[in-house]
Scaffold this motif. Structure first.
Motif, PDB file in Angstrom:
ATOM      1  N   THR A 205       2.812 -85.505  23.011  1.00 48.22           N
ATOM      2  CA  THR A 205       2.873 -86.458  24.118  1.00 48.22           C
ATOM      3  C   THR A 205       2.191 -85.845  25.334  1.00 48.22           C
ATOM      4  O   THR A 205       1.918 -84.634  25.391  1.00 48.22           O
ATOM      5  CB  THR A 205       4.338 -86.802  24.457  1.00 48.22           C
ATOM      6  N   SER A 206       1.935 -86.659  26.311  1.00 52.01           N
ATOM      7  CA  SER A 206       1.270 -86.173  27.526  1.00 52.01           C
ATOM      8  C   SER A 206       2.181 -85.208  28.284  1.00 52.01           C
ATOM      9  O   SER A 206       1.702 -84.291  28.946  1.00 52.01           O
ATOM     10  CB  SER A 206       0.866 -87.346  28.413  1.00 52.01           C
ATOM     11  N   GLN A 207       3.487 -85.396  28.161  1.00 50.49           N
ATOM     12  CA  GLN A 207       4.420 -84.493  28.833  1.00 50.49           C
ATOM     13  C   GLN A 207       4.361 -83.095  28.210  1.00 50.49           C
ATOM     14  O   GLN A 207       4.365 -82.091  28.919  1.00 50.49           O
ATOM     15  CB  GLN A 207       5.840 -85.040  28.765  1.00 50.49           C
ATOM     16  N   GLN A 208       4.250 -83.018  26.914  1.00 47.62           N
ATOM     17  CA  GLN A 208       4.150 -81.724  26.238  1.00 47.62           C
ATOM     18  C   GLN A 208       2.829 -81.031  26.592  1.00 47.62           C
ATOM     19  O   GLN A 208       2.793 -79.813  26.804  1.00 47.62           O
ATOM     20  CB  GLN A 208       4.252 -81.907  24.730  1.00 47.62           C
ATOM     21  N   LEU A 209       1.753 -81.819  26.640  1.00 46.35           N
ATOM     22  CA  LEU A 209       0.459 -81.246  27.017  1.00 46.35           C
ATOM     23  C   LEU A 209       0.497 -80.705  28.442  1.00 46.35           C
ATOM     24  O   LEU A 209      -0.051 -79.634  28.729  1.00 46.35           O
ATOM     25  CB  LEU A 209      -0.647 -82.287  26.882  1.00 46.35           C
ATOM     26  N   LEU A 210       1.142 -81.451  29.336  1.00 49.14           N
ATOM     27  CA  LEU A 210       1.251 -81.026  30.722  1.00 49.14           C
ATOM     28  C   LEU A 210       2.072 -79.731  30.824  1.00 49.14           C
ATOM     29  O   LEU A 210       1.692 -78.805  31.545  1.00 49.14           O
ATOM     30  CB  LEU A 210       1.894 -82.127  31.570  1.00 49.14           C
ATOM     31  N   LEU A 211       3.151 -79.635  30.098  1.00 48.72           N
ATOM     32  CA  LEU A 211       3.973 -78.427  30.109  1.00 48.72           C
ATOM     33  C   LEU A 211       3.215 -77.225  29.543  1.00 48.72           C
ATOM     34  O   LEU A 211       3.320 -76.105  30.058  1.00 48.72           O
ATOM     35  CB  LEU A 211       5.267 -78.650  29.327  1.00 48.72           C
ATOM     36  N   GLU A 212       2.455 -77.445  28.470  1.00 44.02           N
ATOM     37  CA  GLU A 212       1.647 -76.356  27.918  1.00 44.02           C
ATOM     38  C   GLU A 212       0.576 -75.916  28.909  1.00 44.02           C
ATOM     39  O   GLU A 212       0.281 -74.717  29.034  1.00 44.02           O
ATOM     40  CB  GLU A 212       1.005 -76.782  26.598  1.00 44.02           C
ATOM     41  N   GLY A 213       0.002 -76.875  29.623  1.00 47.62           N
ATOM     42  CA  GLY A 213      -1.008 -76.540  30.636  1.00 47.62           C
ATOM     43  C   GLY A 213      -0.418 -75.715  31.765  1.00 47.62           C
ATOM     44  O   GLY A 213      -1.011 -74.726  32.213  1.00 47.62           O
ATOM     45  N   VAL A 214       0.772 -76.109  32.220  1.00 46.63           N
ATOM     46  CA  VAL A 214       1.437 -75.355  33.281  1.00 46.63           C
ATOM     47  C   VAL A 214       1.811 -73.963  32.792  1.00 46.63           C
ATOM     48  O   VAL A 214       1.649 -72.966  33.504  1.00 46.63           O
ATOM     49  CB  VAL A 214       2.683 -76.124  33.790  1.00 46.63           C
ATOM     50  N   GLU A 215       2.286 -73.875  31.570  1.00 50.69           N
ATOM     51  CA  GLU A 215       2.650 -72.580  30.998  1.00 50.69           C
ATOM     52  C   GLU A 215       1.429 -71.671  30.894  1.00 50.69           C
ATOM     53  O   GLU A 215       1.482 -70.491  31.251  1.00 50.69           O
ATOM     54  CB  GLU A 215       3.262 -72.784  29.612  1.00 50.69           C
ATOM     55  N   LEU A 216       0.314 -72.216  30.440  1.00 51.13           N
ATOM     56  CA  LEU A 216      -0.921 -71.444  30.331  1.00 51.13           C
ATOM     57  C   LEU A 216      -1.414 -71.012  31.712  1.00 51.13           C
ATOM     58  O   LEU A 216      -1.870 -69.873  31.895  1.00 51.13           O
ATOM     59  CB  LEU A 216      -1.989 -72.261  29.608  1.00 51.13           C
ATOM     60  N   MET A 217      -1.291 -71.889  32.699  1.00 47.05           N
ATOM     61  CA  MET A 217      -1.704 -71.558  34.059  1.00 47.05           C
ATOM     62  C   MET A 217      -0.858 -70.416  34.610  1.00 47.05           C
ATOM     63  O   MET A 217      -1.391 -69.460  35.179  1.00 47.05           O
ATOM     64  CB  MET A 217      -1.563 -72.781  34.969  1.00 47.05           C
ATOM     65  N   LEU A 218       0.448 -70.489  34.438  1.00 50.47           N
ATOM     66  CA  LEU A 218       1.323 -69.433  34.937  1.00 50.47           C
ATOM     67  C   LEU A 218       1.073 -68.117  34.224  1.00 50.47           C
ATOM     68  O   LEU A 218       1.077 -67.044  34.846  1.00 50.47           O
ATOM     69  CB  LEU A 218       2.788 -69.854  34.805  1.00 50.47           C
ATOM     70  N   PHE A 219       0.826 -68.166  32.923  1.00 56.38           N
ATOM     71  CA  PHE A 219       0.509 -66.959  32.174  1.00 56.38           C
ATOM     72  C   PHE A 219      -0.788 -66.333  32.691  1.00 56.38           C
ATOM     73  O   PHE A 219      -0.868 -65.121  32.911  1.00 56.38           O
ATOM     74  CB  PHE A 219       0.390 -67.277  30.681  1.00 56.38           C
ATOM     75  N   GLY A 220      -1.805 -67.158  32.914  1.00 55.50           N
ATOM     76  CA  GLY A 220      -3.095 -66.657  33.407  1.00 55.50           C
ATOM     77  C   GLY A 220      -2.983 -66.071  34.801  1.00 55.50           C
ATOM     78  O   GLY A 220      -3.526 -64.995  35.097  1.00 55.50           O
TER      79      GLY A 220
END
Length: 85
Positions: A2-17
């Motif tokens: 879902t778009s919510q899962q994609l958004l959460l993965e994007g935020v997680e990747l951003m914070l990791f980076g």
């Protein structure tokens, strides 16, 4: 997905980076400071007065430049300006 899962993965990747970049920069600063500390211990500067700005020359204390030295300076300036452009 879902778009919510994609958004959460994007935020997680951003914070990791961002965390990785922050960690790298902190490590870089630490290494630079340690190298400066080690170099200061190995080869300390002789005196800090050597880098001080020279006192201004008083007009009554100026010695005239002889003609040969003045001509050499002028030739060097002309060559430098010609080589630059």
């Amino acid at each position: 997905m879902t778009s919510q899962q994609l958004l959460l993965e994007g935020v997680e990747l951003m914070l990791f980076g961002m965390g990785l970049v922050f960690t790298f920069l902190v490590l870089l600063i630490f290494c630079i400071r340690m190298m400066a500390f080690i170099l200061e211990r190995i080869a300390p500067e002789e005196s800090h007065g050597a880098t001080a700005v020279a006192a201004p020359v008083k007009p009554g204390n100026v010695q005239p430049i002889d003609a040969d030295t003045l001509q050499a300076i002028q030739i060097a300036i002309k060559q430098h300006r010609a080589s630059r452009g």
